[in-house]
Design a protein around this motif. Structure first.
Motif, PDB file in Angstrom:
ATOM      1  N   ASP A 221      20.307  -1.165 -26.256  1.00 60.64           N
ATOM      2  CA  ASP A 221      20.606   0.053 -25.509  1.00 60.64           C
ATOM      3  C   ASP A 221      20.178   1.297 -26.281  1.00 60.64           C
ATOM      4  O   ASP A 221      19.754   2.297 -25.684  1.00 60.64           O
ATOM      5  CB  ASP A 221      22.098   0.119 -25.179  1.00 60.64           C
ATOM      6  CG  ASP A 221      22.374   0.966 -23.954  1.00 60.64           C
ATOM      7  OD1 ASP A 221      21.786   0.692 -22.896  1.00 60.64           O
ATOM      8  OD2 ASP A 221      23.156   1.933 -24.063  1.00 60.64           O
ATOM      9  N   GLU A 222      20.268   1.249 -27.595  1.00 61.40           N
ATOM     10  CA  GLU A 222      19.804   2.370 -28.412  1.00 61.40           C
ATOM     11  C   GLU A 222      18.299   2.575 -28.253  1.00 61.40           C
ATOM     12  O   GLU A 222      17.814   3.711 -28.264  1.00 61.40           O
ATOM     13  CB  GLU A 222      20.157   2.134 -29.885  1.00 61.40           C
ATOM     14  CG  GLU A 222      21.645   2.296 -30.179  1.00 61.40           C
ATOM     15  CD  GLU A 222      22.007   1.885 -31.598  1.00 61.40           C
ATOM     16  OE1 GLU A 222      21.131   1.323 -32.306  1.00 61.40           O
ATOM     17  OE2 GLU A 222      23.163   2.124 -32.012  1.00 61.40           O
ATOM     18  N   ALA A 223      17.564   1.481 -28.104  1.00 59.87           N
ATOM     19  CA  ALA A 223      16.119   1.595 -27.887  1.00 59.87           C
ATOM     20  C   ALA A 223      15.834   2.272 -26.553  1.00 59.87           C
ATOM     21  O   ALA A 223      14.920   3.101 -26.454  1.00 59.87           O
ATOM     22  CB  ALA A 223      15.465   0.215 -27.938  1.00 59.87           C
ATOM     23  N   VAL A 224      16.617   1.941 -25.530  1.00 63.06           N
ATOM     24  CA  VAL A 224      16.447   2.596 -24.232  1.00 63.06           C
ATOM     25  C   VAL A 224      16.751   4.084 -24.349  1.00 63.06           C
ATOM     26  O   VAL A 224      15.977   4.937 -23.874  1.00 63.06           O
ATOM     27  CB  VAL A 224      17.347   1.938 -23.169  1.00 63.06           C
ATOM     28  CG1 VAL A 224      17.290   2.722 -21.859  1.00 63.06           C
ATOM     29  CG2 VAL A 224      16.930   0.496 -22.930  1.00 63.06           C
ATOM     30  N   THR A 225      17.858   4.407 -24.996  1.00 58.75           N
ATOM     31  CA  THR A 225      18.244   5.814 -25.149  1.00 58.75           C
ATOM     32  C   THR A 225      17.187   6.601 -25.909  1.00 58.75           C
ATOM     33  O   THR A 225      16.802   7.712 -25.498  1.00 58.75           O
ATOM     34  CB  THR A 225      19.591   5.909 -25.887  1.00 58.75           C
ATOM     35  OG1 THR A 225      20.603   5.251 -25.106  1.00 58.75           O
ATOM     36  CG2 THR A 225      20.000   7.355 -26.100  1.00 58.75           C
ATOM     37  N   ASN A 276       9.018   0.085 -28.788  1.00 52.71           N
ATOM     38  CA  ASN A 276       8.342  -1.033 -29.452  1.00 52.71           C
ATOM     39  C   ASN A 276       6.917  -0.662 -29.827  1.00 52.71           C
ATOM     40  O   ASN A 276       6.476  -0.903 -30.950  1.00 52.71           O
ATOM     41  CB  ASN A 276       8.340  -2.251 -28.537  1.00 52.71           C
ATOM     42  CG  ASN A 276       7.546  -3.403 -29.115  1.00 52.71           C
ATOM     43  OD1 ASN A 276       7.931  -3.981 -30.124  1.00 52.71           O
ATOM     44  ND2 ASN A 276       6.419  -3.736 -28.507  1.00 52.71           N
ATOM     45  N   ALA A 277       6.186  -0.063 -28.878  1.00 52.24           N
ATOM     46  CA  ALA A 277       4.792   0.309 -29.136  1.00 52.24           C
ATOM     47  C   ALA A 277       4.687   1.322 -30.260  1.00 52.24           C
ATOM     48  O   ALA A 277       3.673   1.376 -30.968  1.00 52.24           O
ATOM     49  CB  ALA A 277       4.159   0.874 -27.862  1.00 52.24           C
ATOM     50  N   ALA A 278       5.734   2.125 -30.446  1.00 51.05           N
ATOM     51  CA  ALA A 278       5.744   3.122 -31.513  1.00 51.05           C
ATOM     52  C   ALA A 278       6.117   2.515 -32.867  1.00 51.05           C
ATOM     53  O   ALA A 278       6.108   3.213 -33.889  1.00 51.05           O
ATOM     54  CB  ALA A 278       6.721   4.242 -31.169  1.00 51.05           C
ATOM     55  N   GLY A 279       6.443   1.220 -32.888  1.00 50.12           N
ATOM     56  CA  GLY A 279       6.827   0.568 -34.133  1.00 50.12           C
ATOM     57  C   GLY A 279       8.263   0.818 -34.528  1.00 50.12           C
ATOM     58  O   GLY A 279       8.647   0.606 -35.686  1.00 50.12           O
ATOM     59  N   HIS A 280       9.084   1.234 -33.567  1.00 50.70           N
ATOM     60  CA  HIS A 280      10.486   1.516 -33.856  1.00 50.70           C
ATOM     61  C   HIS A 280      11.336   0.257 -33.684  1.00 50.70           C
ATOM     62  O   HIS A 280      10.824  -0.807 -33.307  1.00 50.70           O
ATOM     63  CB  HIS A 280      10.980   2.646 -32.958  1.00 50.70           C
ATOM     64  CG  HIS A 280      10.305   3.953 -33.224  1.00 50.70           C
ATOM     65  ND1 HIS A 280      10.410   5.045 -32.392  1.00 50.70           N
ATOM     66  CD2 HIS A 280       9.490   4.354 -34.234  1.00 50.70           C
ATOM     67  CE1 HIS A 280       9.713   6.057 -32.880  1.00 50.70           C
ATOM     68  NE2 HIS A 280       9.132   5.650 -33.993  1.00 50.70           N
ATOM     69  N   ILE A 281      12.618   0.370 -33.962  1.00 53.54           N
ATOM     70  CA  ILE A 281      13.501  -0.792 -33.958  1.00 53.54           C
ATOM     71  C   ILE A 281      13.816  -1.231 -32.535  1.00 53.54           C
ATOM     72  O   ILE A 281      14.259  -0.438 -31.702  1.00 53.54           O
ATOM     73  CB  ILE A 281      14.808  -0.477 -34.712  1.00 53.54           C
ATOM     74  CG1 ILE A 281      14.510  -0.126 -36.175  1.00 53.54           C
ATOM     75  CG2 ILE A 281      15.769  -1.663 -34.637  1.00 53.54           C
ATOM     76  CD1 ILE A 281      13.829  -1.224 -36.956  1.00 53.54           C
ATOM     77  N   ILE A 282      13.599  -2.520 -32.273  1.00 55.71           N
ATOM     78  CA  ILE A 282      13.904  -3.130 -30.983  1.00 55.71           C
ATOM     79  C   ILE A 282      14.496  -4.523 -31.243  1.00 55.71           C
ATOM     80  O   ILE A 282      14.724  -4.910 -32.388  1.00 55.71           O
ATOM     81  CB  ILE A 282      12.649  -3.232 -30.083  1.00 55.71           C
ATOM     82  CG1 ILE A 282      11.453  -3.831 -30.858  1.00 55.71           C
ATOM     83  CG2 ILE A 282      12.260  -1.856 -29.578  1.00 55.71           C
ATOM     84  CD1 ILE A 282      11.417  -5.293 -30.995  1.00 55.71           C
ATOM     85  N   VAL A 283      14.744  -5.245 -30.168  1.00 59.83           N
ATOM     86  CA  VAL A 283      15.214  -6.634 -30.279  1.00 59.83           C
ATOM     87  C   VAL A 283      14.195  -7.528 -29.581  1.00 59.83           C
ATOM     88  O   VAL A 283      13.808  -7.260 -28.437  1.00 59.83           O
ATOM     89  CB  VAL A 283      16.600  -6.816 -29.618  1.00 59.83           C
ATOM     90  CG1 VAL A 283      17.036  -8.282 -29.690  1.00 59.83           C
ATOM     91  CG2 VAL A 283      17.638  -5.926 -30.296  1.00 59.83           C
ATOM     92  N   THR A 284      13.764  -8.568 -30.248  1.00 61.15           N
ATOM     93  CA  THR A 284      12.875  -9.533 -29.607  1.00 61.15           C
ATOM     94  C   THR A 284      13.638 -10.213 -28.476  1.00 61.15           C
ATOM     95  O   THR A 284      14.753 -10.694 -28.666  1.00 61.15           O
ATOM     96  CB  THR A 284      12.391 -10.601 -30.599  1.00 61.15           C
ATOM     97  OG1 THR A 284      13.527 -11.326 -31.115  1.00 61.15           O
ATOM     98  CG2 THR A 284      11.644  -9.978 -31.761  1.00 61.15           C
ATOM     99  N   ALA A 285      13.024 -10.243 -27.275  1.00 59.21           N
ATOM    100  CA  ALA A 285      13.757 -10.792 -26.140  1.00 59.21           C
ATOM    101  C   ALA A 285      12.795 -11.382 -25.105  1.00 59.21           C
ATOM    102  O   ALA A 285      12.696 -10.860 -24.011  1.00 59.21           O
ATOM    103  CB  ALA A 285      14.631  -9.705 -25.516  1.00 59.21           C
TER     104      ALA A 285
END
Length: 455
Positions: A221-225, A276-285
């Motif tokens: 959710d932080e990635a979405v925000t 994700n494309a920016a190289g920031h923190i995400i979760v593999t899903a």
């Protein structure tokens, strides 16, 4: 076939984008090599002069656009995906040829991008994504070397080294058919069965597993925000502008309700995929390239379906079951199965998540997952310029809509009327991936990557 003994946290990994097979996997491999090299005898380390990394297959073909060099260097410097801030990777990316010190304990070596070599795209290694890392002496002779496979989802395999032992699942299954039998025998709901297997396989307490799932959902959710708040061009020569914020703002003023909900889901998927494309923190899903789908569905479940966090968490466990089946019986890697294996599996996971969280049983969960996966069969992986941007980001958004549509269709069909099972769809995906030309499997040599080469 052996029973599935994967952990939920094998599938859902926190780390930097843009690619689980090209970024998270190689970083984990390099960090493992650092650990193994530090254990070498002091006399061997005293003769060490440099490190040599060779990338093969799609790692070689698209590693530059996927950030593989900086990921490998970060791993050799002791960073793990979970502990590596994006700023550290950006600093390496800004000056990759600058010398940095790799600390081996008894030896200290200077490393840079010059030590990472892009080797053959067509090769004889068992895995499409393979890298070798070696410690060389002053005469160029090999002192120590390891071969790693990076088969997608951030998983790595070390050649000649058996996987770490794990516990035995209390409800063993290797297919959807067997999973349905275990559900019938145990009388358990799907999320409970997956949770009991998780504690048996990993030895973790149930409370710790649930807390870990909450962390996964929070980071998603932080990635979405973050993505909804960001603007400007994404990294790389394409110059692709972020769209998530604009899509979200437009969805808020949409006059027609279907435009509102579809716009919101697309905006959420764009947001996480752009992070994700920016190289920031995400979760593999289950991968980085498909990291926008489950977060978009989770936020939709919160804000549009008014589901409690417990139901969303239970839905995530159902999604994991689908991801396990795809990983165990086919692949989740674009380099092995094309985009059907990344985006398609993520969409199937999302459809299953929706079905289970809204109270439907295994029939609807399976049918929703199968319907979503079926609509992605044959999809190629053709990243323009080798960057996880075109068509990857838009595919995340389109596949969220497909996941939701699959859930709607499955929840309205009488049980027993479906003609195709999830096992059949996964087997078809596997066979289609095997038949697919390597140009269409993350090498950026075919499809849109060839047609839009100079965008």
């Amino acid at each position: 076939m052996s029973a599935i003994d994967l952990s939920v946290f094998d599938l859902f990994k926190i780390g930097p984008g843009p690619s689980s097979s090209h970024t998270i996997g190689p970083m984990r491999a390099a960090c493992d090599f650092l650990r193994a090299a530090r254990a070498l005898p002091p006399d061997v380390l005293a003769r060490a002069a440099r490190v040599e990394v060779r990338l093969f297959g799609s790692l070689s073909a698209t590693g530059r656009g996927h950030g593989t060099t900086r990921a490998v260097l970060a791993g050799l410097l002791g960073r793990t995906p979970e502990s590596c801030p994006p700023a550290f990777l950006e600093e390496i990316g800004a000056d990759p040829r600058a010398g940095r010190v790799m600390d081996l304990g008894a030896a200290r070596l200077e490393i840079s991008a010059d030590d990472v070599l892009y080797d053959r795209i067509v090769h004889d290694f068992p895995c499409a994504n393979t890298l070798t890392i070696g410690l060389l002496g002053r005469d160029g002779a090999s002192l120590f070397a390891r071969e790693y496979a990076s088969p997608g989802g951030g998983f790595i395999q070390v050649r000649g080294e058996p996987p770490a032992p794990r516990g035995t699942p209390v409800h063993p299954y290797a297919s959807m058919r067997e999973l349905r039998l275990r559900l019938t025998e145990s009388g358990l709901p799907l999320h409970r069965l997956i949770l009991e297997n998780e504690t048996a396989v990993t030895g973790a307490d149930e409370a710790d597993v649930l807390a870990g799932l909450d962390t996964i959902l929070r980071v998603m959710d932080e990635a979405v925000t973050a993505g909804l708040a960001a603007e400007g061009a994404l990294p790389g020569p394409i110059g692709l502008q972020r769209k998530a914020r604009h899509l979200f703002e437009r969805s808020q003023v949409a006059r027609r309700s279907h435009e509102n909900i579809i716009g919101r889901m697309c905006a959420y998927a764009f947001a996480a995929a752009e992070e994700n494309a920016a190289g920031h923190i995400i979760v593999t899903a289950p991968t980085c390239g498909s990291a926008g789908i489950i977060p978009a569905i989770a936020r939709t479940m919160r804000l549009r379906l008014d589901l409690p966090e417990a139901a969303i968490r239970e839905g995530l466990l159902a999604a994991a079951a689908v991801g396990f089946l795809a990983k165990h019986n086919a692949t989740i890697a674009g380099a092995e199965g094309g985009c059907q294996a990344e985006i398609g599996v993520a969409s199937a996971m999302g459809a299953a998540m929706l079905a289970h969280a809204t109270g439907h049983g295994p029939d609807v969960v399976e049918n929703a997952a199968e319907t979503a996966l079926e609509q992605h069969l044959g999809m190629t992986c053709d990243p323009v310029g080798g960057y996880v941007q075109i068509p990857c980001i838009e595919r995340n958004a389109m596949s969220v809509v497909k996941a939701y549509t699959a859930f709607v269709i499955a929840s309205d069909v009488q049980p027993g009327k479906y003609k195709v099972g999830l096992d059949q769809a996964i087997a078809t995906m596997r066979d289609t991936g095997r038949d697919m030309d390597c140009r269409y499997k993350e090498t950026a040599q075919g499809g849109l990557a060839a047609v839009v080469a100079n965008c």
